[in-house]
Write an enzyme that holds these catalytic residues in place. Sequence first.
Site, PDB file in Angstrom:
ATOM      1  N   ARG A  46       0.859  -1.195   0.000  1.00  0.00           N
ATOM      2  CA  ARG A  46       0.000   0.000   0.000  1.00  0.00           C
ATOM      3  C   ARG A  46       0.888   1.236   0.000  1.00  0.00           C
ATOM      4  O   ARG A  46       1.990   1.219   0.564  1.00  0.00           O
ATOM      5  CB  ARG A  46      -0.885   0.012   1.248  1.00  0.00           C
ATOM      6  CG  ARG A  46      -2.088  -0.910   1.129  1.00  0.00           C
ATOM      7  CD  ARG A  46      -3.064  -0.612   2.257  1.00  0.00           C
ATOM      8  NE  ARG A  46      -2.502  -0.992   3.545  1.00  0.00           N
ATOM      9  CZ  ARG A  46      -2.736  -2.156   4.142  1.00  0.00           C
ATOM     10  NH1 ARG A  46      -3.519  -3.048   3.570  1.00  0.00           N
ATOM     11  NH2 ARG A  46      -2.211  -2.436   5.309  1.00  0.00           N
ATOM     12  N   VAL A 134      -5.840 -23.376   5.029  1.00  0.00           N
ATOM     13  CA  VAL A 134      -6.450 -24.182   6.102  1.00  0.00           C
ATOM     14  C   VAL A 134      -5.367 -24.646   7.074  1.00  0.00           C
ATOM     15  O   VAL A 134      -4.376 -25.262   6.677  1.00  0.00           O
ATOM     16  CB  VAL A 134      -7.177 -25.419   5.523  1.00  0.00           C
ATOM     17  CG1 VAL A 134      -7.731 -26.287   6.644  1.00  0.00           C
ATOM     18  CG2 VAL A 134      -8.304 -24.989   4.593  1.00  0.00           C
ATOM     19  N   GLY A 136      -3.021 -23.192   8.809  1.00  0.00           N
ATOM     20  CA  GLY A 136      -1.683 -22.568   8.787  1.00  0.00           C
ATOM     21  C   GLY A 136      -0.553 -23.472   8.341  1.00  0.00           C
ATOM     22  O   GLY A 136      -0.421 -23.785   7.164  1.00  0.00           O
ATOM     23  N   ASP A 203     -14.098 -17.614  10.240  1.00  0.00           N
ATOM     24  CA  ASP A 203     -12.814 -18.060   9.704  1.00  0.00           C
ATOM     25  C   ASP A 203     -12.751 -19.597   9.718  1.00  0.00           C
ATOM     26  O   ASP A 203     -12.376 -20.225   8.722  1.00  0.00           O
ATOM     27  CB  ASP A 203     -11.672 -17.457  10.550  1.00  0.00           C
ATOM     28  CG  ASP A 203     -10.306 -17.929  10.103  1.00  0.00           C
ATOM     29  OD1 ASP A 203      -9.743 -17.308   9.184  1.00  0.00           O
ATOM     30  OD2 ASP A 203      -9.801 -18.927  10.653  1.00  0.00           O
ATOM     31  N   LYS A 207     -12.695 -22.515   6.527  1.00  0.00           N
ATOM     32  CA  LYS A 207     -11.753 -23.643   6.456  1.00  0.00           C
ATOM     33  C   LYS A 207     -12.513 -24.969   6.362  1.00  0.00           C
ATOM     34  O   LYS A 207     -12.090 -25.876   5.650  1.00  0.00           O
ATOM     35  CB  LYS A 207     -10.817 -23.610   7.668  1.00  0.00           C
ATOM     36  CG  LYS A 207      -9.871 -22.404   7.608  1.00  0.00           C
ATOM     37  CD  LYS A 207      -9.211 -22.144   8.938  1.00  0.00           C
ATOM     38  CE  LYS A 207      -8.271 -20.951   8.855  1.00  0.00           C
ATOM     39  NZ  LYS A 207      -7.848 -20.461  10.174  1.00  0.00           N
ATOM     40  N   GLY A 304       0.161 -17.704  12.362  1.00  0.00           N
ATOM     41  CA  GLY A 304       1.494 -17.171  12.629  1.00  0.00           C
ATOM     42  C   GLY A 304       2.300 -17.040  11.356  1.00  0.00           C
ATOM     43  O   GLY A 304       2.052 -17.750  10.381  1.00  0.00           O
TER      44      GLY A 304
HETATM   45  N1  HSE Z   1      -6.802 -15.921  11.897  1.00  0.00           N
HETATM   46  C1  HSE Z   1      -6.474 -17.251  11.508  1.00  0.00           C
HETATM   47  C2  HSE Z   1      -6.407 -18.130  12.734  1.00  0.00           C
HETATM   48  C3  HSE Z   1      -5.155 -17.242  10.776  1.00  0.00           C
HETATM   49  O1  HSE Z   1      -6.327 -17.588  13.833  1.00  0.00           O
HETATM   50  O2  HSE Z   1      -6.469 -19.350  12.610  1.00  0.00           O
HETATM   51  C4  HSE Z   1      -4.812 -18.529  10.100  1.00  0.00           C
HETATM   52  O3  HSE Z   1      -5.763 -18.876   9.136  1.00  0.00           O
END
Ligand code: HSE
Length: 425
Positions: A46, A134, A136, A203, A207, A304
């Site tokens: 940005r 999905v 992380g 969220d 997933k 993370g």
């Molecule tokens: N905000 C999401 C979580 C990040 O806390 O799982 C990873 O997808």
Amino acid sequence: MEKQLRVGILGLGVVGSGAVKVLAAQQEKIKEQTGVTISIVKALVRPTEDKKQFAEDYGLELTTELTDIIEDSSIEIVIELIGKVDPARQFIAAALEKGKHVVTANKDLIAQHGVELVEIAKKNQVSLFYEASVAGGIPILRTLTANYLADEITNIRGIVNGTTNYMLTKMLEEGTSYDEALSEAQKLGFAESDPTNDVDGIDAAYKMIILTQFAYGMDVSLADMEIQGIRGLSIKDVLQAQKFGYEIKLIGESVKTEDTVHVSVAPALVSKSHPLASIKYEYNGVFINSTGIGQSMFYGPGAGSLPTATSVISDVTVIAENIHAGITGPQFNEYRKPLQLTPPEKDMATYYLAGSFESTVTVEEITELLAAVEVDVIDSAEETQENRKRIVVLTSNINRLQMEAAEAVFVKHGTLERRMKVMEA
Ligand code: HSE
């Protein structure tokens, strides 16, 4: 001649900057394994962001214009890490149309518009990969496509949001307040830029939509799911659940019954002897039941910078290998099977129901009223608080219609405070 692969990246936030670092650290190893030298050469940021020092450290050219990346014919892969749906959707579509492979961690986008984006990728003979969308750092999606191809999944249950699991652990084990735990999760880079989706279960729902596609080939949407987050979860319920032998976790589940599937996200009681009960902080776990492998669990950091970035770069290396091998544009998941949602009378579960009643009401009376609607009570507790009585029951295995009848008993004779599913080991 040695193959050079130039990559453009959209976004240098928590995961974007991590992806640059991971690739820089592993570039030599990746070159040895794939025969390709991969370099991230340009980054879209940005106008307000100051990434000059970072760009200098990693030899990146910065730009604020998407066209500088997608019109650059030397760039073969675009990594999208700006998140949310718009403008990521237009950016990815434009990159695919320009014949670039795309890697993204964007579950909101893939869960809602993945099908249309995959069509654009196919049309342009390029790949669209999203392993990091999905759980992380857990390599779950590629595992499902590769290692479960010869298997039949019957259900997937998991902790798939790192932020809420981190918050629950902090609140229960360290006495941290809800707001403080959320603020820490944000500082550590686990939460979404707007954490509403984390705490309200959205969220995790995105997933579960993706996991359902990979497990059963079935497309579901948020409207097909029951979704509840951790907001308003009461410490009273957590302590009562623990007395019954359970931990409360935010559980996503995708359960197949014959040829139908039920998908949901909600806080649930997880038996202390179930492997998911021991998952703490930002860690995720995906627990699978299948006819071949049987029971398996995949565990790792669900959020993370470096864990998620490592998943992103693993997708890039697969594309590099494909390019090197002359394979054009395979897609992540070709499995499609039209299935119906499970009707209420076939959706079976055991439930925890908690309610508040006049102090004269007894747990025996409630047990009898529940028996009259064919719901057996397998455990119960009661506690008088001032002039009210709190009654909690664990039901037998019942369908959703019976569960609604049980809820109606609570509502008719008092107030229903909380209903949660119960997961045995
Ligand atoms: N905000 C999401 C979580 C990040 O806390 O799982 C990873 O997808």
